[in-house]
Write an enzyme that holds these catalytic residues in place. Structure first.
Site, short mmCIF file in Angstrom:
data_model
loop_
_atom_site.label_atom_id
_atom_site.label_comp_id
_atom_site.label_asym_id
_atom_site.label_seq_id
_atom_site.Cartn_x
_atom_site.Cartn_y
_atom_site.Cartn_z
N GLN A 73 34.48 -34.27 47.71
CA GLN A 73 34.30 -32.85 48.05
C GLN A 73 34.40 -32.62 49.56
O GLN A 73 34.27 -33.56 50.33
CB GLN A 73 32.90 -32.40 47.59
N ASP B 234 20.88 -34.12 47.07
CA ASP B 234 20.05 -33.81 48.24
C ASP B 234 18.63 -34.35 48.10
O ASP B 234 17.87 -34.39 49.05
CB ASP B 234 20.02 -32.29 48.47
N ASP C 103 29.80 -40.60 37.57
CA ASP C 103 30.06 -39.28 37.00
C ASP C 103 29.05 -39.06 35.88
O ASP C 103 28.92 -39.90 34.98
CB ASP C 103 31.48 -39.23 36.44
N ASP D 118 21.13 -30.81 37.96
CA ASP D 118 21.16 -30.10 39.25
C ASP D 118 22.57 -30.24 39.81
O ASP D 118 22.83 -30.99 40.75
CB ASP D 118 20.13 -30.72 40.20
N GLU E 157 24.24 -39.41 40.51
CA GLU E 157 25.01 -38.57 41.43
C GLU E 157 26.40 -39.17 41.60
O GLU E 157 26.54 -40.39 41.78
CB GLU E 157 24.28 -38.51 42.79
N1 SAM Z 1 21.21 -26.81 43.70
C1 SAM Z 1 22.58 -26.80 43.99
C2 SAM Z 1 23.25 -25.66 43.30
O1 SAM Z 1 22.58 -25.04 42.49
O2 SAM Z 1 24.38 -25.33 43.61
C3 SAM Z 1 23.19 -28.14 43.64
C4 SAM Z 1 22.79 -29.13 44.57
S1 SAM Z 1 23.25 -30.79 44.33
C5 SAM Z 1 23.69 -31.15 45.95
C6 SAM Z 1 24.75 -30.81 43.42
C7 SAM Z 1 25.28 -32.22 43.27
O3 SAM Z 1 26.03 -32.39 42.05
C8 SAM Z 1 26.24 -32.63 44.40
O4 SAM Z 1 25.63 -33.63 45.18
C9 SAM Z 1 27.48 -33.15 43.67
O5 SAM Z 1 28.08 -34.27 44.29
C10 SAM Z 1 26.90 -33.48 42.29
N2 SAM Z 1 27.91 -33.56 41.23
C11 SAM Z 1 28.98 -32.76 41.06
N3 SAM Z 1 29.70 -33.17 39.99
C12 SAM Z 1 29.05 -34.25 39.48
C13 SAM Z 1 29.29 -35.11 38.35
N4 SAM Z 1 30.35 -34.92 37.56
N5 SAM Z 1 28.40 -36.10 38.11
C14 SAM Z 1 27.31 -36.28 38.91
N6 SAM Z 1 27.03 -35.52 39.99
C15 SAM Z 1 27.89 -34.51 40.26
#
Ligand code: SAM
Length: 283
Positions: free
Chosen positions: A31, A86, A138, A156, A106
């Site tokens: 990303q 985070d 993933d 999340d 994550e």
């Molecule tokens: N609270 C925030 C929101 O509501 O937008 C989300 C915060 S958190 C940082 C979101 C996380 O999801 C990111 O670190 C991202 O890398 C992770 N993420 C996205 N796609 C994913 C996947 N397929 N599997 C695991 N994690 C994933």
């Protein structure tokens, strides 16, 4: 020259945040990630031009994503967080002493590394907690293949763009169901009903096919611009969202009555009172 950073999530609605100081601005494995300081919201992280977390208001979302399902379930021993790089949901979940282990899955190790460096107060040591397990994978693959079973799963995730899109699919929810223990509970970051109605509607439709009870609860986080955020709710135990304030308060007492800044037993119960424009997305 002042720098303004634009959020580009919605079709006809954009927000600009002033970047007083940019600390990181580049691509990770998955990303585009920018971290900057802002006078009103503190330190801000955006992924693919969408606000993820800010130091000033993160407590609202993180407390509601963790304490509502964990106190509703009431006897969770093992929990899974999908996404959450985070560390805020992990921090709050680990406040529940009866939880033996919390797994965080994550996809982007870059997010964890940069949040450790630039947002230490958000994870507050949770990544290194003895009851925490960090998996870089993933989420869809993890829930489809893991032998572990969980009482509560908290998704999340980012919005359904980029690597996060798969986390809003029936396949992913079926994988979550697969690794939930009987009577287990799934909650999901499910967008802003006012601006992203179809997102919630679609998830609820999938939940209905997979679980006995499908619902949502609400809470507003200032930097998720556009009204209250919905938290999707899926379980076979219909009683989990019917608990009275007293029972939730007793469970909080039993967990050591740790301090919170948004979640309370009253806020918990009230978050399930949906206004008609949201209720109709669920009916
Ligand atoms: N609270 C925030 C929101 O509501 O937008 C989300 C915060 S958190 C940082 C979101 C996380 O999801 C990111 O670190 C991202 O890398 C992770 N993420 C996205 N796609 C994913 C996947 N397929 N599997 C695991 N994690 C994933």
């Amino acid at each position: 020259m002042d720098r303004w950073v634009e959020e580009t999530l919605h079709r006809g609605f954009r927000v600009n945040l002033k970047a007083d100081r940019v600390l990181f601005d580049s691509e990770t494995e998955h990303q585009r990630l920018i971290i900057f300081d802002n006078a009103d919201f503190g330190r801000v992280m955006m992924l693919d031009s969408i606000v993820q977390v800010t130091t000033k208001d993160e407590f609202i979302y993180h407390e509601m994503m963790s304490h509502v399902p964990l106190f509703a379930h009431g006897r969770a021993k093992r929990a899974l967080i999908v996404g959450g790089g985070d560390g805020g949901v992990l921090r709050e979940a680990l406040k529940h002493p009866e939880l033996e282990e919390v797994t965080l899955c994550e996809i982007d190790r870059g997010v964890i590394a940069l949040c450790r460096q630039y947002f230490p107060e958000i994870s507050a040591g949770a990544y290194d907690h003895p009851r925490a397990r960090i998996v870089i994978a993933d989420g869809t693959k993890f829930v489809a293949e893991t032998d572990d079973r969980f009482d509560v799963i908290m998704v999340d995730s980012t919005d359904p763009v980029g690597p996060g899109a798969v986390l809003f699919t029936r396949e992913f929810y079926a994988g979550c169901r697969r690794c939930l223990k009987p009577g287990g509970l799934l909650v999901t970051q499910n967008g802003l009903p006012f601006l992203q109605a179809s997102e919630l509607e679609q998830s609820i439709g999938f939940f209905r096919e997979l679980f006995a009870d499908a619902f949502a609860y609400l809470a507003s986080t200032p930097t998720y611009f556009g009204g209250p955020m919905s938290y999707g709710w899926a379980t076979d135990d219909k009683t989990l969202r019917e608990h009275k304030r007293k029972k939730i308060a007793r469970r909080h007492e039993k967990a050591g009555a740790f301090a919170t800044r948004y979640w309370t037993p009253e806020v918990h119960v009230a978050s399930f009172a949906l206004p008609p424009y949201v209720q109709e997305l669920i009916d």
